[in-house]
Design a protein around this motif. Structure first.
Motif, short mmCIF file in Angstrom:
data_model
loop_
_atom_site.label_atom_id
_atom_site.label_comp_id
_atom_site.label_asym_id
_atom_site.label_seq_id
_atom_site.Cartn_x
_atom_site.Cartn_y
_atom_site.Cartn_z
N VAL A 65 0.86 -1.36 0.18
CA VAL A 65 0.01 -0.12 0.17
C VAL A 65 1.05 1.39 0.18
N ARG A 66 1.75 1.20 0.73
CA ARG A 66 2.88 2.68 0.72
C ARG A 66 3.55 2.55 0.18
N HIS A 67 4.80 1.93 -0.53
CA HIS A 67 5.35 1.53 -1.36
C HIS A 67 5.38 1.07 -2.28
N GLY A 68 3.63 0.20 -2.96
CA GLY A 68 3.73 0.11 -3.94
C GLY A 68 4.69 -0.87 -4.39
N HIS A 69 4.62 -2.06 -3.28
CA HIS A 69 5.32 -2.96 -3.69
C HIS A 69 4.38 -4.26 -4.26
N ASN A 70 4.64 -5.61 -4.59
CA ASN A 70 4.05 -6.85 -4.81
C ASN A 70 4.11 -6.81 -3.44
N GLU A 71 2.97 -7.43 -3.26
CA GLU A 71 2.72 -7.97 -1.62
C GLU A 71 3.29 -9.26 -1.49
N LYS A 72 3.27 -10.43 -1.81
CA LYS A 72 3.65 -11.23 -1.62
C LYS A 72 5.86 -11.20 -2.40
N GLU A 73 5.84 -10.58 -2.58
CA GLU A 73 7.45 -10.54 -3.55
C GLU A 73 7.68 -9.92 -1.74
N ALA A 74 6.92 -8.79 -1.19
CA ALA A 74 7.23 -8.54 0.19
C ALA A 74 7.35 -9.20 1.47
N TYR A 75 6.10 -10.31 1.08
CA TYR A 75 6.16 -11.04 2.40
C TYR A 75 7.51 -11.98 2.48
N ASN A 76 7.88 -12.62 1.29
CA ASN A 76 9.04 -13.50 0.56
C ASN A 76 10.08 -12.82 1.31
N ARG A 77 10.13 -11.94 1.02
CA ARG A 77 11.43 -10.72 1.23
C ARG A 77 11.89 -10.69 2.84
N ILE A 78 10.63 -10.46 3.52
CA ILE A 78 10.61 -10.52 5.00
C ILE A 78 11.05 -11.46 5.58
N LEU A 79 9.84 -12.79 5.17
CA LEU A 79 10.66 -14.05 5.44
C LEU A 79 11.80 -14.38 5.62
N GLN A 80 12.79 -13.51 3.80
CA GLN A 80 14.02 -14.14 4.09
C GLN A 80 15.04 -12.95 5.20
N GLY A 81 14.48 -12.27 5.19
CA GLY A 81 15.18 -11.21 6.75
C GLY A 81 14.82 -11.98 7.74
N LEU A 82 13.92 -12.69 8.23
CA LEU A 82 13.86 -13.86 9.32
C LEU A 82 14.82 -14.48 9.12
N SER A 83 14.25 -15.24 8.42
CA SER A 83 15.44 -16.80 8.04
C SER A 83 17.00 -16.35 8.42
N GLU A 84 17.27 -15.11 7.15
CA GLU A 84 18.71 -14.52 7.43
C GLU A 84 19.54 -14.14 8.84
N ALA A 85 18.21 -13.62 10.15
CA ALA A 85 18.77 -13.34 11.18
C ALA A 85 19.36 -14.74 12.21
N ILE A 86 18.00 -15.55 11.65
CA ILE A 86 17.80 -16.77 12.59
C ILE A 86 19.33 -17.33 11.81
N LYS A 87 19.74 -17.82 10.87
CA LYS A 87 20.87 -18.07 10.77
C LYS A 87 21.96 -17.80 11.22
N ALA A 88 21.65 -16.09 11.26
CA ALA A 88 22.92 -15.75 11.89
C ALA A 88 22.96 -16.29 13.48
N ASP A 89 22.44 -15.99 13.82
CA ASP A 89 22.48 -16.93 15.32
C ASP A 89 23.64 -16.06 16.27
N ASN A 90 22.88 -14.84 15.92
CA ASN A 90 24.78 -13.41 16.96
C ASN A 90 23.61 -12.44 18.09
N VAL A 91 21.99 -12.72 17.47
CA VAL A 91 21.85 -11.72 18.16
C VAL A 91 21.88 -11.50 20.28
N GLN A 92 21.98 -10.66 20.56
CA GLN A 92 22.95 -10.72 22.28
C GLN A 92 21.50 -9.78 22.69
N THR A 93 20.58 -9.96 22.98
CA THR A 93 20.00 -9.42 24.24
C THR A 93 20.57 -8.60 24.89
N VAL A 94 19.89 -7.29 24.73
CA VAL A 94 20.96 -6.47 26.07
C VAL A 94 20.20 -5.85 26.56
#
Length: 105
Positions: A65-94
């Protein structure tokens, strides 16, 4: 903290009218990193995973709606970002102090 009005978030009327509504998370992007305040309110952590999945769908719609992205492609990019963060396993809670710095307790 000040934001342009088109980026300000408001509480939906349905939430304001629900006395049993619970705020689970607030998130910001600050100094090039995520900052959040969380409340582990679910007894089953899988419910939080469900919440994140639903939020990803809603965010994909927002990108469409806001940026004119294809919704399915945007969803897949979001999932890609989640997957990359999970695989990196380098998040620290501060944890920040519960009282603002400089305040009198």
């Amino acid at each position: 903290m000040s934001e342009p009005s088109d980026f300000q978030l408001t509480t939906p009327d349905s939430i304001a009218a629900d006395p049993e509504a619970i705020e689970i998370i607030r998130m910001w992007w600050s100094k090039n990193q995520p900052v959040m305040s969380v409340k582990p309110a679910f007894n089953n952590p899988a419910q939080f995973g469900e919440l994140l999945a639903i939020a990803a769908r809603h965010m994909a719609y927002g990108y469409a709606v806001r940026h004119g992205h294809n919704e399915k492609e945007a969803y897949n990019r979001i999932l890609q970002g989640l997957s990359e963060a999970i695989k990196a396993d380098n998040v620290q809670t501060v944890a920040e102090p519960t009282a603002p710095s400089g305040s009198v307790q």
